[in-house]
Design a protein around this motif. Sequence first.
Motif, PDB file in Angstrom:
ATOM      1  N   TYR A   1     -26.845 -17.404  15.482  1.00  0.00           N
ATOM      2  CA  TYR A   1     -26.947 -18.866  15.516  1.00  0.00           C
ATOM      3  C   TYR A   1     -26.359 -19.463  14.239  1.00  0.00           C
ATOM      4  CZ  TYR A   1     -28.811 -23.564  15.718  1.00  0.00           C
ATOM      5  OH  TYR A   1     -28.918 -24.923  15.725  1.00  0.00           O
TER       6      TYR A   1
ATOM      7  N   GLU B   1     -21.873 -27.479  17.016  1.00  0.00           N
ATOM      8  CA  GLU B   1     -22.915 -26.463  16.957  1.00  0.00           C
ATOM      9  C   GLU B   1     -24.242 -27.040  17.458  1.00  0.00           C
ATOM     10  OE1 GLU B   1     -22.480 -23.403  16.364  1.00  0.00           O
ATOM     11  OE2 GLU B   1     -20.467 -23.396  15.488  1.00  0.00           O
ATOM     12  N   PRO B   2     -25.084 -26.221  18.063  1.00  0.00           N
ATOM     13  CA  PRO B   2     -26.376 -26.715  18.560  1.00  0.00           C
ATOM     14  C   PRO B   2     -27.300 -27.139  17.427  1.00  0.00           C
ATOM     15  CG  PRO B   2     -25.830 -24.572  19.508  1.00  0.00           C
ATOM     16  CD  PRO B   2     -24.884 -24.802  18.374  1.00  0.00           C
TER      17      PRO B   2
ATOM     18  N   THR C   1     -26.034 -30.458  21.780  1.00  0.00           N
ATOM     19  CA  THR C   1     -26.838 -29.402  22.398  1.00  0.00           C
ATOM     20  C   THR C   1     -28.094 -29.179  21.570  1.00  0.00           C
ATOM     21  OG1 THR C   1     -24.893 -28.265  23.291  1.00  0.00           O
ATOM     22  CG2 THR C   1     -26.906 -26.966  23.075  1.00  0.00           C
ATOM     23  N   PHE C   2     -29.230 -29.139  22.233  1.00  0.00           N
ATOM     24  CA  PHE C   2     -30.500 -28.835  21.577  1.00  0.00           C
ATOM     25  C   PHE C   2     -31.033 -27.510  22.101  1.00  0.00           C
ATOM     26  CE2 PHE C   2     -30.264 -33.475  21.425  1.00  0.00           C
ATOM     27  CZ  PHE C   2     -30.541 -33.717  20.080  1.00  0.00           C
ATOM     28  N   ILE C   3     -31.627 -26.727  21.197  1.00  0.00           N
ATOM     29  CA  ILE C   3     -32.322 -25.496  21.559  1.00  0.00           C
ATOM     30  C   ILE C   3     -33.738 -25.592  21.019  1.00  0.00           C
ATOM     31  CG2 ILE C   3     -32.453 -22.996  21.208  1.00  0.00           C
ATOM     32  CD1 ILE C   3     -29.401 -23.015  20.865  1.00  0.00           C
TER      33      ILE C   3
ATOM     34  N   ARG D   1     -27.133 -31.262  26.354  1.00  0.00           N
ATOM     35  CA  ARG D   1     -27.628 -29.972  26.849  1.00  0.00           C
ATOM     36  C   ARG D   1     -28.939 -29.663  26.127  1.00  0.00           C
ATOM     37  NH1 ARG D   1     -22.053 -29.724  26.826  1.00  0.00           N
ATOM     38  NH2 ARG D   1     -22.065 -29.447  24.554  1.00  0.00           N
ATOM     39  N   TYR D   2     -29.923 -29.215  26.894  1.00  0.00           N
ATOM     40  CA  TYR D   2     -31.268 -28.968  26.356  1.00  0.00           C
ATOM     41  C   TYR D   2     -31.730 -27.602  26.843  1.00  0.00           C
ATOM     42  CZ  TYR D   2     -36.029 -30.135  24.824  1.00  0.00           C
ATOM     43  OH  TYR D   2     -37.246 -30.162  24.173  1.00  0.00           O
ATOM     44  N   TYR D   3     -31.696 -26.612  25.941  1.00  0.00           N
ATOM     45  CA  TYR D   3     -32.056 -25.238  26.267  1.00  0.00           C
ATOM     46  C   TYR D   3     -33.417 -24.908  25.648  1.00  0.00           C
ATOM     47  CZ  TYR D   3     -26.962 -24.995  26.985  1.00  0.00           C
ATOM     48  OH  TYR D   3     -25.667 -25.224  27.385  1.00  0.00           O
TER      49      TYR D   3
ATOM     50  N   ASN E   1     -23.391 -22.268  25.059  1.00  0.00           N
ATOM     51  CA  ASN E   1     -23.242 -21.730  23.720  1.00  0.00           C
ATOM     52  C   ASN E   1     -23.261 -20.206  23.780  1.00  0.00           C
ATOM     53  OD1 ASN E   1     -24.896 -20.730  21.067  1.00  0.00           O
ATOM     54  ND2 ASN E   1     -23.475 -22.374  20.565  1.00  0.00           N
TER      55      ASN E   1
END
Length: 422
Positions: A82, A153-154, A184-186, A214-216, A403
Motif C-alpha cells: 500500500y 493512490e487510495p 478511492t477509500f479503503i 470507490r469504497y473498499y 487498485n
Amino acid sequence: MSTLTKQNLFEGFLETSFAGFESAREEGKTSFLNQGLPTLKSEEYKFTAITKKLEQSLQNVGAAKSFEVSEAEVKAAIPAGYEGAVLVFTNGFLQKERCLKVGSLEFSPLSEKTETPIGSIAKAAKDPFAALNQASFQDGIFIQIPKKAVIDEPILLLSFNKANEGQVIQPRTWIEVGDFSEVTFITLNVNLSEAPFFVNKVVEIKGGLNSQIRYYRIQNDGKFAIEVSNIETNLLKDSRFTSVNISLSGEMVRNNLSLNLLGSNSEGNMYGIYLLNGKSHVDNHTNVDHTIPHAESNELYKGILADQSRGVFNGKIFVRQDAQKTNAFQQNNNILLSENAIVNTKPQLEIWADDVKCSHGCTTGQLDEEALFYLQARGIDKTQAKGLLLFAFAGEVLEHIKNDSFREYCTQLVQERLGSKF
C-alpha cells in the motif's frame, strides 16, 4: 440479567465529548426512542437477533475512549504494497499525529465541523442504529475532496479498536467528493481486544457531478465483535460509486448499504463476499433507489458458509415512477459447505416505471462434486481442489477492486481462508 431496553441503552450516551449538532442529536434521540431496538418481529431484522446478542454481550454498557497507538503498530497494520495516505483512528477518534502521507488532503475531526449536515443522507428514521449513532456519537471525521481533484493512490481509513467488555464504539464519517473528482477509500479494522464489544458506525458520502468514488472494505474482526454499519451515498449526474465489501469474521455483523441515484447517467455498483465459518453471522442489507431516468445499478454478492455460520442477504431495488430507461441488475449466489450452515436470501425489485431493464435472482447450493473429481483426477489433492473451486466462485467479486496492490492483498486473504494458496 437486566433487560436491555431502548431507554437504558441510550441513557449511557446522553453526554457527548463536544458541543454541536444539537438539532441533529435531538432528531436522532427522538427517532431512536420511537423505533426502539429491533426484534425478530421487525421485518428488516427478522433473521438477525441483534438485540438478543447485545443483551447477552453488553452487561455494563459504556462509551469506549480513545487510546494511543505507536507508529510501529500503524505501519505493521498497513496492507503490504500500500502506498497512499493513511488516516488513523482509535475507537473512532481521529489520531492526527499517527496519520501518514496525507499531503494536502483536507480532513479534520468531525467535532471541528459542527456545521456539517449529518443525518441528511443517512437518515435516522431509516434504522434505529443510525438514529442511536446520530444521537450519541462522540466524534468522527470530515473529509473533503476538492473539485476536479484526481487522487491516484487510495486513502486508507485504518481503525484500531480496543474496548473493555460491554463498551460501545460509535464512529461517524462524512465524506464530500467534489464535482469531476476521483477517489478511492479503503477501510480496515484492527481489533486489539478479545472482549465482546459493539461497533455502531455511520458513513455518509456526498458525491458531486461526474465524480468517481470507490469504497473498499474488509471486515476481519475479532470473534466476539458485534458490528452494525450504515453506509449511504448520494450520487448526482454522471457520477459513479463502486463498493466492494469483504466479510471474513465477527460474531454478528449487520451491513446496511444504500445508494441514492439522484442524477441522470449516474451508476451505482455494489459487490460483496462473505466467507463464514464457526458461528459467525453476517447480514447484508442493500438498497438502491433509482429516482430519475437514465441511471444504472449493478449488484453481486456471493457467500461461502461452513460449520454453523449464518448469512443473510436482503437486496432492494426501487425504481420510481419517473425513473424511465433504468438498468438495474442484482444477483446473490451462495455455497453451503455444511449441513448446519444457513443462508436466508431475499432479492427484491419494486418497479413503478414501465420502460426499464431490471433483473434479480439468487442461488444456493453445494460445491460441484463433478468439478472436484475432475481436478483430483489431474493430480490436485482434494483440499487444494476444493480451495481452487471456491476461489473461482468468489474471485469474480475481487475483480472489481481496481487498485492492484489492494486486490492482491484481498486475494491472499481470501485464498488463505479458502485453502487454495499453493
